[in-house]
Design an enzyme around this catalytic site. Structure first.
Site, PDB file in Angstrom:
ATOM      1  N   CYS A   1       0.812  -1.223   0.000  1.00  0.00           N
ATOM      2  CA  CYS A   1       0.000   0.000   0.000  1.00  0.00           C
ATOM      3  C   CYS A   1       0.846   1.275   0.000  1.00  0.00           C
ATOM      4  CB  CYS A   1      -0.993  -0.004   1.156  1.00  0.00           C
ATOM      5  SG  CYS A   1      -0.249   0.101   2.809  1.00  0.00           S
TER       6      CYS A   1
ATOM      7  N   HIS B   1      -5.785   1.713  -4.476  1.00  0.00           N
ATOM      8  CA  HIS B   1      -4.900   1.215  -3.420  1.00  0.00           C
ATOM      9  C   HIS B   1      -4.492  -0.221  -3.702  1.00  0.00           C
ATOM     10  CE1 HIS B   1      -8.073  -0.930  -0.658  1.00  0.00           C
ATOM     11  NE2 HIS B   1      -8.484  -0.937  -1.916  1.00  0.00           N
TER      12      HIS B   1
ATOM     13  N   HIS C   1      -2.656   1.340   6.767  1.00  0.00           N
ATOM     14  CA  HIS C   1      -3.052   1.211   5.354  1.00  0.00           C
ATOM     15  C   HIS C   1      -3.256   2.599   4.768  1.00  0.00           C
ATOM     16  CE1 HIS C   1      -4.412  -0.853   1.802  1.00  0.00           C
ATOM     17  NE2 HIS C   1      -5.477  -0.083   1.748  1.00  0.00           N
TER      18      HIS C   1
END
Length: 390
Positions: A302, A362, A350
């Site tokens: 990420c 993402h 994240h």
């Protein structure tokens, strides 16, 4: 003559045995219970599908958290290794200079001896800790030339500096060892969490997997609905902003000296230009696999994706989410613009890049691919903050 034969007791014959009527019902019940137990074992200890889903999600989140720790340890290790290499090179160069200075002093002493001059005692010099110790022990300070005194000073100065650098190198090596230990621990944790998640999923039946997919689909539908709501709110806010900007421009036309919107418009335009480059990069990465610790070009995690996207726009941001969240200006969710970074969870493990209308690009999790998805993919409460990096 009356018969002495007794009448047969009432009851039922089971497997060739006569049983009282009262016992028949009990045996029947036992048989039925036994059959039921054989047909379908008790599932009291088996977790529900919802519990399995939550456990798998938690494991993936823990794996991602461990991935960010791995990324941080990897970055620290790389920096520390570079520092150790630099220090060792410096120590080697200083040692070389120290040896050359020692040789020069030896040559000077030998030359003085050959010419009959009173040469300083080389053994005394080699045992001395400081220039003054040497001068005091030899009692020849007055007989040394200025150049000899300067050479001795240079030698001991270089010796002291070399010892300090050796100590720094030793400490840096110890720190490097600790960083490598942290790196391995984080790597092991990631691998274990992913292994646990795969094991849980492997135990599901085809029917359970289908139900799990249905649950996931409902979550996505709810996330899409929330994204649409946010898109409407943002559209309304943008319309209001434009209305106010038009009113300000009207006022500035009437009173030119009060104009103050040009700088803001210029800043917005500059950010939008950079953000578009970051978004173009992110879109080009769609479909590439999530791989923990990866920074491209064939796979990403990420924070590896968001760092690479903004680097393509000419903006350097840190490697890990813990640092990326502080690398810019925090804005409200309702004010989010394309290019902003959206962070998730209380431990900030994240991140995705906002593309507008409640959506982001993402790298979701192991086993998945870079994709567009609602920022509400894991519920509204999972959103931590929004940061504008440039």
């Amino acid at each position: 003559m009356a018969s002495h034969r007794k009448s047969r007791p009432s009851g039922t014959r089971v497997a060739g045995i006569r049983t009282p009527a009262l016992a028949t019902a009990a045996l029947t019940s036992v048989a039925l219970l036994s059959q039921t137990a054989t047909a379908s074992p008790s599932t009291d200890d088996k977790p529900s599908l919802e519990e399995v889903e939550k456990k798998v999600d938690d494991l993936y989140r823990q794996a991602e958290s461990a991935t960010e720790k791995y990324n941080a340890a990897k970055e620290k290790t790389a920096k520390q290794r570079k520092r150790v290499d630099t220090l060792l090179d410096d120590v080697a160069q200083r040692t070389q200079r120290l040896n050359e200075a020692r040789e020069e002093l030896g040559r000077n002493a030998a030359a003085q001896y050959r010419t009959g001059a009173a040469a300083p005692d080389t053994a005394t010099f080699l045992l001395a800790d400081t220039p003054q110790d040497y001068f005091d022990q030899s009692q020849l300070m007055g007989r040394m030339t200025d150049r000899q005194k300067e050479s001795v000073d240079e030698y001991f100065t270089e010796q002291s500096a070399t010892m300090k650098k050796r100590q720094e190198a030793t400490q840096s090596l110890e720190t490097l060892t600790e960083s490598q230990t942290d790196l391995q621990a984080a790597k092991t944790t990631v691998q274990q969490k992913l292994s646990d998640a795969r094991e849980l999923l492997s135990k599901l039946t085809a029917e359970e997997k289908a139900r799990l997919a249905a649950i996931e689909k409902r979550k996505q539908e709810e996330a899409a609905r929330k994204a649409a709501e946010l898109a409407r709110e943002q559209a309304e806010a943008e319309a209001e902003r434009q209305r106010q900007e038009a009113a300000q421009q009207q006022e500035s036309t009437e009173s030119p000296s009060e104009s103050g919107t040009s700088d803001s418009s210029s800043a917005d335009s500059s950010y939008a230009t950079k953000a578009e480059k970051a978004l173009a990069f992110s879109r080009s990465a769609i479909g590439k696999p999530y791989v923990w610790g990866a920074t491209g070009p064939d796979s990403y995690d990420c924070s590896g994706l968001t760092q690479a996207a903004w680097k393509a726009a000419g903006v350097d941001i840190p490697r890990v989410t813990y640092d990326q969240v502080n690398a810019g200006t925090t804005v409200s969710l309702s004010s989010a613009q394309p290019g902003d970074l959206v962070f998730f969870y209380d431990d900030v493990t994240h991140v995705g890049i906002y593309i507008g209308n409640g959506m982001m690009i993402h790298a979701p999790k192991p086993g998945a691919y870079v994709r567009e998805e609602s920022i509400y993919y894991d519920g509204e409460s999972s959103i931590h903050s929004v940061v504008r990096p440039a």
